[in-house]
Design a protein around this motif. Structure first.
Motif, PDB file in Angstrom:
ATOM      1  N   ARG A  23      43.087  52.600  25.034  1.00  0.00           N
ATOM      2  CA  ARG A  23      43.655  53.056  26.322  1.00  0.00           C
ATOM      3  C   ARG A  23      45.016  52.161  26.563  1.00  0.00           C
ATOM      4  N   GLN A  25      47.936  51.690  30.097  1.00  0.00           N
ATOM      5  CA  GLN A  25      47.959  51.972  31.389  1.00  0.00           C
ATOM      6  C   GLN A  25      49.091  51.435  32.049  1.00  0.00           C
ATOM      7  N   THR A  63      41.256  46.351  36.689  1.00  0.00           N
ATOM      8  CA  THR A  63      41.071  47.735  36.962  1.00  0.00           C
ATOM      9  C   THR A  63      40.298  48.496  36.095  1.00  0.00           C
ATOM     10  N   LEU A  64      40.454  48.070  34.697  1.00  0.00           N
ATOM     11  CA  LEU A  64      39.448  48.392  33.999  1.00  0.00           C
ATOM     12  C   LEU A  64      38.009  48.390  34.028  1.00  0.00           C
ATOM     13  N   ASP A  66      37.080  47.249  37.228  1.00  0.00           N
ATOM     14  CA  ASP A  66      36.331  48.053  38.555  1.00  0.00           C
ATOM     15  C   ASP A  66      36.350  49.480  38.139  1.00  0.00           C
ATOM     16  N   ALA A  67      36.828  50.129  37.284  1.00  0.00           N
ATOM     17  CA  ALA A  67      36.659  51.609  36.925  1.00  0.00           C
ATOM     18  C   ALA A  67      35.203  51.552  36.015  1.00  0.00           C
ATOM     19  N   MET A  68      34.801  50.628  35.419  1.00  0.00           N
ATOM     20  CA  MET A  68      33.533  50.626  34.998  1.00  0.00           C
ATOM     21  C   MET A  68      32.439  50.487  35.807  1.00  0.00           C
ATOM     22  N   ARG A  69      32.550  49.676  36.609  1.00  0.00           N
ATOM     23  CA  ARG A  69      31.665  49.299  37.772  1.00  0.00           C
ATOM     24  C   ARG A  69      31.421  50.616  38.564  1.00  0.00           C
ATOM     25  N   ARG A  70      32.337  51.309  38.948  1.00  0.00           N
ATOM     26  CA  ARG A  70      32.320  52.421  39.857  1.00  0.00           C
ATOM     27  C   ARG A  70      31.368  53.710  38.884  1.00  0.00           C
ATOM     28  N   ARG A  71      31.761  53.519  37.540  1.00  0.00           N
ATOM     29  CA  ARG A  71      30.831  54.470  36.879  1.00  0.00           C
ATOM     30  C   ARG A  71      29.566  54.125  36.614  1.00  0.00           C
ATOM     31  N   TRP A  86      38.139  40.724  42.109  1.00  0.00           N
ATOM     32  CA  TRP A  86      39.076  41.953  41.857  1.00  0.00           C
ATOM     33  C   TRP A  86      39.311  42.445  43.637  1.00  0.00           C
ATOM     34  N   ARG A  90      43.320  42.453  44.450  1.00  0.00           N
ATOM     35  CA  ARG A  90      43.538  43.890  45.176  1.00  0.00           C
ATOM     36  C   ARG A  90      44.285  43.653  46.530  1.00  0.00           C
TER      37      ARG A  90
END
Length: 100
Positions: A23, A25, A63-64, A66-71, A86, A90
């Motif tokens: 990926r 970004q 950011t990756l 954080d996205a993994m944690r949210r999922r 993080w 931010r």
């Protein structure tokens, strides 16, 4: 383009291997610089001195994560520390963007 050295070039380097990229970004220059300053502050005056491209990579990694944690995806056993860092990064980035 980017003002960060080595990033945002209009050409693709011969050593670039798209087959190993999962990926990509975009990271704003302000976020790269803020992440670099955040890391410099974290490492202290006697630590190594990260550059802006390191800030770009740090911001992208965070950011990756954080996205993994949210999922709800698995991660490092020290996830709490990463999440706290993080959140601090931010907030630091937001403050730097407002100041610029």
């Amino acid at each position: 383009g980017s003002r960060i050295e080595g990033i945002g070039r209009p050409r693709v380097e011969p050593s670039f291997r798209p087959d190993v990229i999962d990926r990509m970004q975009r990271v704003p220059d302000a976020a790269s610089l803020a992440a670099m300053r955040f890391l410099r502050n974290l490492l202290g005056p006697t630590g190594p001195v990260p550059g802006a491209s390191t800030g770009t990579n740090l911001y992208g990694c965070m950011t990756l994560i954080d996205a993994m944690r949210r999922r709800g995806e698995g991660g490092h056993k020290h996830r709490y520390i990463v999440v706290r860092r993080w959140q601090a990064l931010r907030e630091y980035v937001l403050l730097r963007q407002v100041a610029m």
